[in-house]
Design an enzyme around this catalytic site. Structure first.
Site, PDB file in Angstrom:
ATOM      1  N   LYS A  46       0.810  -1.231   0.000  1.00 49.33           N
ATOM      2  CA  LYS A  46       0.000   0.000   0.000  1.00 49.33           C
ATOM      3  C   LYS A  46       0.845   1.285   0.000  1.00 49.33           C
ATOM      4  O   LYS A  46       0.373   2.351   0.382  1.00 49.33           O
ATOM      5  CB  LYS A  46      -0.962   0.046   1.211  1.00 49.33           C
ATOM      6  CG  LYS A  46      -1.895  -1.134   1.374  1.00 49.33           C
ATOM      7  CD  LYS A  46      -2.619  -1.535   0.125  1.00 49.33           C
ATOM      8  CE  LYS A  46      -3.665  -0.550  -0.312  1.00 49.33           C
ATOM      9  NZ  LYS A  46      -4.255  -0.929  -1.627  1.00 49.33           N
ATOM     10  N   GLY A  47       2.075   1.168  -0.437  1.00 44.90           N
ATOM     11  CA  GLY A  47       2.939   2.344  -0.455  1.00 44.90           C
ATOM     12  C   GLY A  47       2.873   3.080  -1.785  1.00 44.90           C
ATOM     13  O   GLY A  47       3.226   4.252  -1.877  1.00 44.90           O
TER      14      GLY A  47
ATOM     15  N   THR B 102       3.553   0.939  -4.806  1.00 43.72           N
ATOM     16  CA  THR B 102       4.460   0.131  -5.633  1.00 43.72           C
ATOM     17  C   THR B 102       3.886  -0.142  -7.020  1.00 43.72           C
ATOM     18  O   THR B 102       4.616  -0.143  -8.002  1.00 43.72           O
ATOM     19  CB  THR B 102       4.783  -1.216  -4.959  1.00 43.72           C
ATOM     20  OG1 THR B 102       3.573  -1.919  -4.693  1.00 43.72           O
ATOM     21  CG2 THR B 102       5.519  -1.004  -3.649  1.00 43.72           C
ATOM     22  N   ARG B 103       2.576  -0.358  -7.094  1.00 47.58           N
ATOM     23  CA  ARG B 103       1.962  -0.616  -8.402  1.00 47.58           C
ATOM     24  C   ARG B 103       2.079   0.618  -9.289  1.00 47.58           C
ATOM     25  O   ARG B 103       2.426   0.516 -10.467  1.00 47.58           O
ATOM     26  CB  ARG B 103       0.489  -1.041  -8.219  1.00 47.58           C
ATOM     27  CG  ARG B 103      -0.341  -1.113  -9.493  1.00 47.58           C
ATOM     28  CD  ARG B 103       0.227  -2.067 -10.545  1.00 47.58           C
ATOM     29  NE  ARG B 103       0.271  -3.447 -10.072  1.00 47.58           N
ATOM     30  CZ  ARG B 103       1.004  -4.403 -10.650  1.00 47.58           C
ATOM     31  NH1 ARG B 103       1.739  -4.140 -11.712  1.00 47.58           N
ATOM     32  NH2 ARG B 103       1.005  -5.624 -10.159  1.00 47.58           N
TER      33      ARG B 103
ATOM     34  N   ARG C 269       5.361   5.256   2.691  1.00 50.99           N
ATOM     35  CA  ARG C 269       4.275   6.215   2.826  1.00 50.99           C
ATOM     36  C   ARG C 269       4.004   6.356   4.319  1.00 50.99           C
ATOM     37  O   ARG C 269       4.287   5.416   5.076  1.00 50.99           O
ATOM     38  CB  ARG C 269       3.076   5.585   2.106  1.00 50.99           C
ATOM     39  CG  ARG C 269       1.826   6.385   2.027  1.00 50.99           C
ATOM     40  CD  ARG C 269       0.811   5.532   1.290  1.00 50.99           C
ATOM     41  NE  ARG C 269      -0.496   6.139   1.197  1.00 50.99           N
ATOM     42  CZ  ARG C 269      -1.575   5.472   0.818  1.00 50.99           C
ATOM     43  NH1 ARG C 269      -1.498   4.183   0.505  1.00 50.99           N
ATOM     44  NH2 ARG C 269      -2.738   6.076   0.747  1.00 50.99           N
TER      45      ARG C 269
ATOM     46  N   LYS D 131      -7.640   1.267  -6.752  1.00 51.19           N
ATOM     47  CA  LYS D 131      -6.677   2.162  -6.134  1.00 51.19           C
ATOM     48  C   LYS D 131      -7.374   3.465  -5.775  1.00 51.19           C
ATOM     49  O   LYS D 131      -8.250   3.929  -6.500  1.00 51.19           O
ATOM     50  CB  LYS D 131      -5.521   2.440  -7.087  1.00 51.19           C
ATOM     51  CG  LYS D 131      -4.816   1.184  -7.564  1.00 51.19           C
ATOM     52  CD  LYS D 131      -4.058   0.501  -6.454  1.00 51.19           C
ATOM     53  CE  LYS D 131      -3.514  -0.843  -6.925  1.00 51.19           C
ATOM     54  NZ  LYS D 131      -2.791  -1.548  -5.878  1.00 51.19           N
TER      55      LYS D 131
ATOM     56  N   ARG E 229      -9.203   4.008  -2.993  1.00 49.56           N
ATOM     57  CA  ARG E 229     -10.499   3.819  -2.335  1.00 49.56           C
ATOM     58  C   ARG E 229     -10.672   4.872  -1.247  1.00 49.56           C
ATOM     59  O   ARG E 229      -9.711   5.313  -0.639  1.00 49.56           O
ATOM     60  CB  ARG E 229     -10.526   2.459  -1.621  1.00 49.56           C
ATOM     61  CG  ARG E 229     -10.691   1.265  -2.516  1.00 49.56           C
ATOM     62  CD  ARG E 229     -10.835   0.039  -1.625  1.00 49.56           C
ATOM     63  NE  ARG E 229     -10.560  -1.163  -2.397  1.00 49.56           N
ATOM     64  CZ  ARG E 229      -9.378  -1.747  -2.424  1.00 49.56           C
ATOM     65  NH1 ARG E 229      -8.367  -1.255  -1.755  1.00 49.56           N
ATOM     66  NH2 ARG E 229      -9.198  -2.825  -3.142  1.00 49.56           N
ATOM     67  N   ALA E 230     -11.929   5.189  -0.971  1.00 47.40           N
ATOM     68  CA  ALA E 230     -12.204   6.112   0.129  1.00 47.40           C
ATOM     69  C   ALA E 230     -11.933   5.379   1.442  1.00 47.40           C
ATOM     70  O   ALA E 230     -12.374   4.250   1.628  1.00 47.40           O
ATOM     71  CB  ALA E 230     -13.649   6.579   0.061  1.00 47.40           C
ATOM     72  N   HIS E 231     -11.189   6.009   2.309  1.00 42.90           N
ATOM     73  CA  HIS E 231     -10.882   5.385   3.599  1.00 42.90           C
ATOM     74  C   HIS E 231     -12.012   5.627   4.588  1.00 42.90           C
ATOM     75  O   HIS E 231     -12.665   6.663   4.535  1.00 42.90           O
ATOM     76  CB  HIS E 231      -9.585   5.978   4.166  1.00 42.90           C
ATOM     77  CG  HIS E 231      -8.377   5.580   3.380  1.00 42.90           C
ATOM     78  ND1 HIS E 231      -7.139   6.127   3.593  1.00 42.90           N
ATOM     79  CD2 HIS E 231      -8.207   4.685   2.377  1.00 42.90           C
ATOM     80  CE1 HIS E 231      -6.259   5.580   2.761  1.00 42.90           C
ATOM     81  NE2 HIS E 231      -6.884   4.715   2.010  1.00 42.90           N
TER      82      HIS E 231
END
Ligand SMILES: *[C@@H]1O[C@H](CO)[C@@H](O)[C@H](O)[C@H]1NC(C)=O
Ligand SMILES: *[C@@H]1O[C@H](CO)[C@@H](O)[C@H](O)[C@H]1NC(C)=O
Length: 393
Positions: A149-150, A152-153, A230, A355, A357-359
């Site tokens: 989740k940093g 990377t994609r 992140r 990618k 998404r609302a948190h």
């Protein structure tokens, strides 16, 4: 006009001669222009072949006065690159987690499909191989090792715009889950590369895998390592949000964060929290790799200034700075930069809809407690890497 009129036979007989001279002149001019154009293209293509590639271990740098000596190879290479780019399927957007690159048969077929390609994989990337558009499979010279989740994609997709980068689309998970399958299996997952191209992969779990540093070092101690980091608090929430989208029945973020809420005791065994202890995870890597062989990319800056961050990455990889500002535009709705268009495609390319998404909203007190918890680890991490990522500003 009445040019053929009463003016007589004189100019009429003279005309074919001047015309044929003119035609010859035109032909010569065209040839000259074509030749000039070819040389211009070659020069443009030849420059990134040497120099920048020199810093990448395992890559051969063509010797000598390159423009002229190499022109047949360079021309082939350019043509092949164009072919490849045309063949690349954009946007390659399957579901998250089952991401597969269309031209990576090893991954699509799985370990069983390794037989067909293996003989070609051993072939040297010589002229014939170049002509036949084969190239060869190489172990990666650079790996994006983290973090989950940093970003990377995003980094890998941006990097793939570079003609000298070839990367596996899916996450191979070789150094954590499939190490027993051996390096030959691993190499077979890789896309074919031409001379001068860098092979890359990304598997964010490597960064938190105890055995990974020694294993990657055993493959090649020259491997370049990239870590996208992140703010660990945002990362934890993003990690939780991803899990929540797959399993809506999991407990709240708050209840998973604390071992004892009233005592403010944070559960460091929960992976969403644990992964963010970057300083702790970095230590074993530095026992196997010099700091200079690692690059720490800011996940925040990858969003706010993708071209700037990509500049650092290209320098680190010894690549010519080809990916620049003009490759990106910012999508306000998504709050994320997108590639204007991929090579060989006319469509813009944003990250998949999973990618960004609302948190879920997290209580302020919980966030405050988490920031407090991470601060000493962050400061240690800034110290170790020599870069202040600004999460505690
Ligand atoms: C949580 O911490 C409080 C205060 O330290 C303590 O009284 C309580 O027993 C703890 N609860 C659990 C479930 O450990
Ligand atoms: C921006 O993102 C939104 C949401 O994903 C999408 O619907 C829209 O088409 C995008 N706009 C551009 C210009 O890419």
């Amino acid at each position: 006009m009445a040019s053929r009129g009463p003016a007589g036979s004189h100019p009429i007989s003279a005309e074919p001669l001047s015309r044929s001279i003119f035609r010859k002149f035109l032909l010569m001019l065209c040839s000259l222009l074509t030749a000039l154009y070819v040389f211009y293209c070659l020069a443009e293509r030849c420059q990134p072949l040497s120099g920048p590639v020199a810093g990448v271990p395992g890559l051969r740098v063509p010797p000598g006065p390159r423009e002229l000596a190499l022109w047949p190879a360079a021309a082939q290479r350019k043509r092949l690159l164009q072919l490849r780019q045309r063949r690349r399927v954009w946007p390659p957007r399957p579901r998250e987690g089952s991401y597969e690159e269309p031209d990576t048969p090893g991954l699509v077929v799985g370990p069983g499909g390794s037989g067909a390609g293996s003989s070609v994989a051993e072939a040297p990337p010589g002229t014939l191989a170049l002509l036949l558009d084969e190239g060869s499979k190489q172990l990666p010279q650079a790996i994006i090792i983290g973090v989950k989740k940093g970003g990377t994609r995003a980094l890998l997709e941006f990097l793939r715009v570079h003609p000298d980068v070839r990367a596996v689309g899916a996450e191979p998970h070789f150094f954590d889950r499939s190490y027993h399958k051996g390096l030959a299996w691993y190499r077979d997952l890789m896309p074919r590369t031409l001379e001068g191209q860098i092979t890359m992969e990304k598997t964010p779990s490597y960064f938190v895998t105890r055995e990974a540093p020694a294993r990657i070092s055993a493959m090649s101690k020259d491997t370049k390592l990239i870590v996208v980091v992140r703010d660990p608090v945002t990362r934890a929430i993003s990690d939780y949000t991803q899990t929540l989208s797959k399993r809506p029945d999991i407990p709240t973020f708050e209840s998973l964060t604390f071992r004892n809420r009233s005592a403010g005791l944070i559960d460091t065994s929960w992976s969403a929290i644990q992964i963010g202890l970057y300083a702790k995870h970095l230590e074993p890597w530095l026992r196997h790799f010099p700091l200079g062989q690692m690059l720490f990319v800011s996940g925040e800056r990858l969003v706010s200034d993708p071209a700037g961050e990509l500049g650092r990455v290209q320098d680190f990889l010894g690549l010519k700075r080809i990916i620049t500002d003009k490759h990106f535009y910012f999508n306000q709705t998504k709050g994320f930069p997108c590639l204007k268009k991929a090579e060989g495609s006319s469509k813009p390319h944003c990250l998949g809809k999973t990618k960004g998404r609302a948190h879920p909203a997290i209580a302020r007190e919980v966030l405050r407690r988490l920031r407090e918890f991470y601060r000493p680890f962050n400061l240690k991490f800034y110290q170790m890497t020599g870069r202040d990522f600004g999460w505690d500003g």
